[in-house]
Design a protein around this motif. Sequence first.
Motif, short mmCIF file in Angstrom:
data_model
loop_
_atom_site.label_atom_id
_atom_site.label_comp_id
_atom_site.label_asym_id
_atom_site.label_seq_id
_atom_site.Cartn_x
_atom_site.Cartn_y
_atom_site.Cartn_z
N LEU A 322 -6.74 0.66 17.37
CA LEU A 322 -5.83 -0.40 16.95
C LEU A 322 -6.13 -0.74 15.50
O LEU A 322 -7.25 -1.14 15.17
CB LEU A 322 -5.99 -1.63 17.85
N TYR A 323 -5.12 -0.56 14.64
CA TYR A 323 -5.25 -0.85 13.21
C TYR A 323 -4.49 -2.15 12.92
O TYR A 323 -3.28 -2.24 13.18
CB TYR A 323 -4.64 0.28 12.37
N HIS A 324 -5.19 -3.13 12.40
CA HIS A 324 -4.58 -4.41 12.03
C HIS A 324 -4.54 -4.49 10.51
O HIS A 324 -5.60 -4.50 9.86
CB HIS A 324 -5.38 -5.57 12.62
N LEU A 325 -3.33 -4.54 9.93
CA LEU A 325 -3.16 -4.49 8.49
C LEU A 325 -2.73 -5.86 7.95
O LEU A 325 -1.91 -6.54 8.55
CB LEU A 325 -2.08 -3.48 8.09
N GLY A 326 -3.29 -6.23 6.81
CA GLY A 326 -2.85 -7.41 6.07
C GLY A 326 -2.59 -7.03 4.62
O GLY A 326 -3.50 -6.55 3.92
N LEU A 327 -1.36 -7.18 4.15
CA LEU A 327 -1.02 -6.79 2.78
C LEU A 327 -1.75 -7.68 1.78
O LEU A 327 -1.83 -8.89 1.95
CB LEU A 327 0.48 -6.86 2.55
N ASP A 328 -2.26 -7.06 0.71
CA ASP A 328 -3.05 -7.78 -0.29
C ASP A 328 -2.14 -8.47 -1.30
O ASP A 328 -1.20 -7.86 -1.83
CB ASP A 328 -3.97 -6.81 -1.04
N GLY A 329 -2.46 -9.74 -1.61
CA GLY A 329 -1.83 -10.44 -2.72
C GLY A 329 -0.32 -10.45 -2.68
O GLY A 329 0.33 -10.40 -3.74
N PHE A 330 0.27 -10.50 -1.52
CA PHE A 330 1.72 -10.38 -1.44
C PHE A 330 2.43 -11.61 -2.00
O PHE A 330 3.61 -11.53 -2.39
CB PHE A 330 2.15 -10.16 0.02
N LEU A 375 -0.90 0.90 17.01
CA LEU A 375 -1.67 1.32 18.18
C LEU A 375 -1.53 2.83 18.29
O LEU A 375 -0.42 3.35 18.37
CB LEU A 375 -1.15 0.64 19.45
N LEU A 376 -2.67 3.52 18.31
CA LEU A 376 -2.67 4.98 18.23
C LEU A 376 -3.46 5.56 19.39
O LEU A 376 -4.60 5.16 19.64
CB LEU A 376 -3.30 5.40 16.90
N TRP A 377 -2.81 6.48 20.14
CA TRP A 377 -3.52 7.23 21.18
C TRP A 377 -4.15 8.44 20.49
O TRP A 377 -3.47 9.36 20.07
CB TRP A 377 -2.54 7.65 22.27
N GLN A 378 -5.47 8.40 20.37
CA GLN A 378 -6.17 9.41 19.59
C GLN A 378 -6.30 10.71 20.39
O GLN A 378 -6.83 10.72 21.50
CB GLN A 378 -7.56 8.91 19.18
N GLN A 379 -5.81 11.78 19.77
CA GLN A 379 -5.89 13.11 20.37
C GLN A 379 -6.52 14.07 19.36
O GLN A 379 -6.96 13.65 18.29
CB GLN A 379 -4.50 13.56 20.80
N GLU A 380 -6.56 15.34 19.70
CA GLU A 380 -7.26 16.29 18.83
C GLU A 380 -6.66 16.34 17.43
O GLU A 380 -7.37 16.46 16.44
CB GLU A 380 -7.22 17.68 19.47
N LYS A 381 -5.34 16.25 17.33
CA LYS A 381 -4.68 16.36 16.03
C LYS A 381 -4.72 15.05 15.24
O LYS A 381 -4.37 15.04 14.06
CB LYS A 381 -3.22 16.78 16.22
N THR A 382 -5.14 13.96 15.87
CA THR A 382 -5.12 12.66 15.21
C THR A 382 -6.20 12.59 14.13
O THR A 382 -7.36 12.91 14.40
CB THR A 382 -5.35 11.53 16.23
N ALA A 408 4.20 -1.73 -5.93
CA ALA A 408 3.30 -1.07 -4.99
C ALA A 408 2.56 -2.12 -4.16
O ALA A 408 2.43 -3.27 -4.56
CB ALA A 408 2.30 -0.19 -5.74
N ALA A 409 2.12 -1.69 -3.00
CA ALA A 409 1.39 -2.59 -2.10
C ALA A 409 0.08 -1.94 -1.68
O ALA A 409 -0.11 -0.72 -1.81
CB ALA A 409 2.24 -2.92 -0.87
N SER A 410 -0.83 -2.74 -1.20
CA SER A 410 -2.07 -2.26 -0.61
C SER A 410 -2.41 -3.17 0.55
O SER A 410 -1.83 -4.25 0.70
CB SER A 410 -3.21 -2.25 -1.64
N ALA A 411 -3.33 -2.73 1.37
CA ALA A 411 -3.62 -3.51 2.57
C ALA A 411 -5.10 -3.47 2.90
O ALA A 411 -5.78 -2.46 2.68
CB ALA A 411 -2.81 -2.97 3.76
N GLY A 412 -5.56 -4.59 3.42
CA GLY A 412 -6.85 -4.61 4.09
C GLY A 412 -6.61 -4.20 5.54
O GLY A 412 -5.59 -4.54 6.13
N ILE A 413 -7.53 -3.43 6.12
CA ILE A 413 -7.30 -2.87 7.45
C ILE A 413 -8.52 -3.10 8.32
O ILE A 413 -9.65 -2.74 7.95
CB ILE A 413 -7.00 -1.36 7.38
N GLY A 414 -8.30 -3.73 9.47
CA GLY A 414 -9.35 -3.86 10.47
C GLY A 414 -9.07 -2.91 11.62
O GLY A 414 -7.94 -2.80 12.08
N VAL A 415 -10.09 -2.19 12.08
CA VAL A 415 -9.91 -1.15 13.09
C VAL A 415 -10.86 -1.39 14.26
O VAL A 415 -12.03 -1.73 14.06
CB VAL A 415 -10.16 0.26 12.50
N VAL A 416 -10.33 -1.19 15.47
CA VAL A 416 -11.16 -1.23 16.66
C VAL A 416 -10.80 -0.03 17.53
O VAL A 416 -9.62 0.30 17.68
CB VAL A 416 -10.98 -2.56 17.45
#
Length: 718
Positions: A322-330, A375-382, A408-416
């Motif tokens: 699960l990747y949770h993204l927050g755009l920086d300085g929007f 939300l990503l189901w991780q498989q071999e190609k992931t 342009a945009a950028s993001a902070g990303i939290g992953v679990v």
Amino acid sequence: MSEGTPDAPRGMPEVLDPQRYDAGWRAAVARRWAAQLSTASYIPLARETVEQTLQELVDRVIRALDDPSEVDEVGRAVGSRLVEMHATGEDSLPLSLNLLRDELVQLPGNDAVRRILGLVTAVAAGYAAADRESTFVQQETLKKALLRSKLKADRELAASEARFGEVFTTTPIGVAICDLEGKFVQVNQAFEGTLGYQAHDLAAMTIHDLFHPDDAEYLAAAYRELAEGGSSKRLGDRKRLQHATGEEAWVYLAVSVLRGSDGAPRHFVTMVEDITELHLLQDRFQYQALHDALTGLPNRQFFHTRLEAALANLPRDSWLALYHLGLDGFELINDGLGYEVGDRVIKAVARRLEQLVENEEAIVARFGGTEFAILLWQQEKTPPVATLTQRINDLLAEPVYVGDHGIAASAGIGVVERTAADADAANMLWAADVALRRAEAAGKRQWALFDPDKAPEERIESKLAAVMPGGLELGEFEVLYRPLARMDDGALVALEAELRWETGEYGTLEHGECQRLAERSGVTLSLRDWMLATAWRQLCEWHTAGHRVQLKLSLSPNQGQDPDLAAVIHRVLDSCEIDATWMRLCMPMAAISGDHEEARDNVRYLNSRGIKTSLHSFHGSADELRLLRDLPVDSVRLADELVDLVHAAEAADVPEVQAIRGLVPLVDACGARLWVGRIDTAEQAATWREMGCEVGAGAHFGDPLFAFDVPEFLDAKD
């Protein structure tokens, strides 16, 4: 005849002895007669009325026996009267005849038996005639009642059929009557209009031909169960039927069974109401409730539902990320170019994230504002997490052109990452959010993987931040006072107000933790106002008692940037009659640096009121030194991490210590003095004194004091 009574002339009736058959005797006979009749039949009259009526009959009988010509008439009248009284039980007549015979058997004269027999016979005849007449009347009455009932039923049936025909024809609800095989017997125009068929089309069809293929099996079984008299007596449901055009028609379907006089099912009545537009509208509402209006992506609620479904349905050893993204300085885009441009960038980000995972088993959602989730189901190609987070920011970095501007945009990303067997939807969302906050704290375009070892601490901290407003309301906070002293002789310079929170379950939190949690909880301004009011009121009490000491209050960044700060300080100062110069306000460098011109104006205005101002968390940058020249401050407190750096140095001549030592003359040149905290030993105090710092705080100069201990402390300093 009794003795002594002369014989009556031959051929003439004998007169009854009035004394023998007086009123008392007749009343007694009437009572006995009434008692016997009550055992033979129900007479709907009061007992007194029955006895009075029977006594009248006895009187007439006695009079008739004196005149044989009246015996027959009176006897018939007595029998008829018994029927009128409803003394018509099976034994009523025999009981009455036997009683009259037994009571009258002692009549005088040779003619007595004949007269009694004639009377009894007449009573029986009168009773029988009256009973026949009563039965005939009842039969006629019943016949007339039945005839009236039938006529009324026929009229009501005709009216009912007319009403049914009118309703059947004019109702906007489609109605079809078909036999148990499903063949149509009768349909109304609304039924034809709803499904687009004509009557001649339906004549060659059955109700089963109208079922939508996806619902056909269910509906066929439901009709069959109704015909067989199952547990359901009526079917009511939203279902699809086949329209004549071949399209599906959503209807509210109501089906019931018409039964014959023997109770057996004869026909089905099927009613349909067109709800196609309502169904489409509800689908639209449901879509809007589960999707973000701007991007069309699933929203947080729908994402949570899909996450739960994935955890329940995927193989137990599947790995999910699960990747949770927050755009920086929007806010810079919204403030600088307008919200319309910001919305276009948000849409572009949504499409790019979908493009990124289009070949993966993934769900992209917008949580609101500038936050997204994958939300990503991780498989071999992931790709691995580090690679995918890099790709996300590389993709977002490609400019979105709006007019002549490339944005342009950028993001902070939290992953679990979790396996389906070990994961919980709510916990995964929380963990991803925690990881995102850590990534954002590290700077822009950063990512962080959730650290389960820190999870308990982070959860406790989140809980404390959530309950902090309640703790303030319940009086769980205290203000303590830390001594600030001169480095050379230890003389007291001021008392610095500090917060302490007795949390109970999680122990005691000191000032720094309280301020940091307050910044997260949203209670930071309320906590500041309470601390200012409490500390100033306490200072007033000490001054009234003759203890002259200055109060120093350090604010957090949000507390210092508040536009209402000056007004709050005014209210606090007006609460008691002490000169404003006894308050020293210490503002954080972060609150007045950058574009926070309003915060700098607050410093200038408060200084004009006589309130001394200082700055804390000073790192010695060029911008900070420039602020010292521009603002009316007379002291700065070195950042705690720089103080710790000096204390941890192996020698006084290491480069970092020498760099910090060089800050002292720079601060002096700006017209301010350098203060330091965290001085716990005499050796540390000597080091800073030798470096030119004038004021310090820490365990070496005294621990924080409760308000009730301050007077004794001040007495010792005097």
